[in-house]
Design an enzyme around this catalytic site. Structure first.
Site, PDB file in Angstrom:
ATOM      1  N   ARG A 139       0.797  -1.341   0.174  1.00 29.40           N
ATOM      2  CA  ARG A 139       0.064   0.059  -0.171  1.00 29.40           C
ATOM      3  C   ARG A 139       0.692   1.254   0.090  1.00 29.40           C
ATOM      4  O   ARG A 139       0.406   2.235  -0.342  1.00 29.40           O
ATOM      5  CB  ARG A 139      -0.920  -0.201   1.246  1.00 29.40           C
ATOM      6  CG  ARG A 139      -2.305  -1.033   1.079  1.00 29.40           C
ATOM      7  CD  ARG A 139      -3.103  -1.019   2.274  1.00 29.40           C
ATOM      8  NE  ARG A 139      -2.472  -1.351   3.451  1.00 29.40           N
ATOM      9  CZ  ARG A 139      -2.397  -2.704   3.581  1.00 29.40           C
ATOM     10  NH1 ARG A 139      -3.071  -3.533   3.009  1.00 29.40           N
ATOM     11  NH2 ARG A 139      -2.073  -3.076   4.924  1.00 29.40           N
ATOM     12  N   GLU A 155       6.282 -10.926  15.805  1.00 30.32           N
ATOM     13  CA  GLU A 155       5.673 -11.541  16.902  1.00 30.32           C
ATOM     14  C   GLU A 155       6.189 -12.975  16.707  1.00 30.32           C
ATOM     15  O   GLU A 155       6.637 -13.663  17.720  1.00 30.32           O
ATOM     16  CB  GLU A 155       4.417 -11.274  16.998  1.00 30.32           C
ATOM     17  CG  GLU A 155       3.941 -11.562  18.457  1.00 30.32           C
ATOM     18  CD  GLU A 155       2.393 -11.533  18.794  1.00 30.32           C
ATOM     19  OE1 GLU A 155       2.160 -11.506  20.064  1.00 30.32           O
ATOM     20  OE2 GLU A 155       1.798 -10.833  17.944  1.00 30.32           O
TER      21      GLU A 155
HETATM   22  P1  AMP Z   1       4.818  -2.620  11.245  1.00 33.47           P
HETATM   23  O1  AMP Z   1       6.046  -3.398  10.778  1.00 33.47           O
HETATM   24  O2  AMP Z   1       4.433  -3.404  12.534  1.00 33.47           O
HETATM   25  O3  AMP Z   1       5.113  -1.290  11.413  1.00 33.47           O
HETATM   26  O4  AMP Z   1       3.773  -2.887  10.253  1.00 33.47           O
HETATM   27  C1  AMP Z   1       3.520  -1.777   9.254  1.00 33.47           C
HETATM   28  C2  AMP Z   1       2.992  -2.646   7.960  1.00 33.47           C
HETATM   29  O5  AMP Z   1       1.970  -3.404   8.289  1.00 33.47           O
HETATM   30  C3  AMP Z   1       2.440  -1.631   6.886  1.00 33.47           C
HETATM   31  O6  AMP Z   1       2.859  -1.697   5.492  1.00 33.47           O
HETATM   32  C4  AMP Z   1       1.026  -1.661   7.051  1.00 33.47           C
HETATM   33  O7  AMP Z   1       0.364  -1.844   5.774  1.00 33.47           O
HETATM   34  C5  AMP Z   1       0.765  -2.899   7.761  1.00 33.47           C
HETATM   35  N1  AMP Z   1      -0.023  -3.046   8.851  1.00 33.47           N
HETATM   36  C6  AMP Z   1       0.234  -3.411  10.334  1.00 33.47           C
HETATM   37  N2  AMP Z   1      -0.737  -3.103  10.899  1.00 33.47           N
HETATM   38  C7  AMP Z   1      -1.841  -2.769  10.254  1.00 33.47           C
HETATM   39  C8  AMP Z   1      -3.331  -2.474  10.461  1.00 33.47           C
HETATM   40  N3  AMP Z   1      -3.819  -2.569  11.631  1.00 33.47           N
HETATM   41  N4  AMP Z   1      -3.942  -2.054   9.430  1.00 33.47           N
HETATM   42  C9  AMP Z   1      -3.628  -2.170   8.279  1.00 33.47           C
HETATM   43  N5  AMP Z   1      -2.331  -2.378   7.778  1.00 33.47           N
HETATM   44  C10 AMP Z   1      -1.482  -2.621   9.050  1.00 33.47           C
END
Ligand code: AMP
Length: 178
Positions: A66, A103
């Protein structure tokens, strides 16, 4: 159709929260209603690129998948190039890879080794900052290729997950914060 008076609240109101997707306990932030609305999508890209003059940035780097949507539009707006950071195994040419902890298990992201020239001024962009692992890995890839990260920009930030702490070396900006 004017987007001149668009605020982050207008964007926040259009983000759809989908409980328990793709698994129980996750509140998925569905951005498709923002993308489908011309005023909101244009206004969102204008806010994401605010503070940067056209021509002042070499590339906008988007994170799979995205992040590509916003980064490509931002690149066009800023008259900059677009560079993808992809999930491992998707880029066809020579790559650098960076793994990070989830996780359960690990993920790996990759960038083409020749995608960004050393010293290039780039913005790193994704749709959402959660734990920060993905963005931190992408930033590490950009450091590997010698890019200067001007800002890491997100449409949405889940601040209760503390992802910013993984990005201490760069300005981090988000439009909608939960
Ligand atoms: P992180 O590495 O945990 O910061 O996760 C970020 C990535 O996961 C991004 O590319 C988001 O598109 C996706 N992502 C994580 N949590 C969500 C959520 N609650 N809703 C939508 N996309 C998420």
């Amino acid at each position: 159709m004017s987007h001149l008076h668009l605020t982050p609240d207008d964007l926040a109101n259009a983000i759809r929260n989908v409980p328990d997707f793709p698994q129980p306990g996750v509140q998925f932030k569905d951005i498709t209603p923002v993308l489908a609305d011309a005023r909101l999508f244009i206004g969102c890209v204008d806010l994401l690129t605010a503070g940067f003059a056209p021509g002042s940035v070499d590339a906008v780097v988007g994170i799979d998948a995205r992040g590509f949507i916003f980064a490509a539009a931002a690149a066009y707006t800023l008259r900059a190039g677009f560079v993808p950071v992809r999930k491992k195994g998707k880029l066809p040419y020579l790559t650098h890879e960076q793994s990070y902890e989830l996780e359960y298990g690990t993920n790996t992201v990759a960038i083409h080794a020749d995608a960004v020239r050393p010293g290039s001024r780039v913005i790193l962009m994704d749709d959402l900052l959660a734990t920060g692992g993905t963005a931190a890995a992408a930033a590490a890839l950009l450091q590997k290729v010698g890019a200067e990260i001007l800002e890491i920009t997100f449409f949405i930030e889940l601040s209760f997950l503390g992802g910013r702490a993984k990005l201490p070396d760069w300005p981090v900006r988000s439009l909608v914060v939960y």
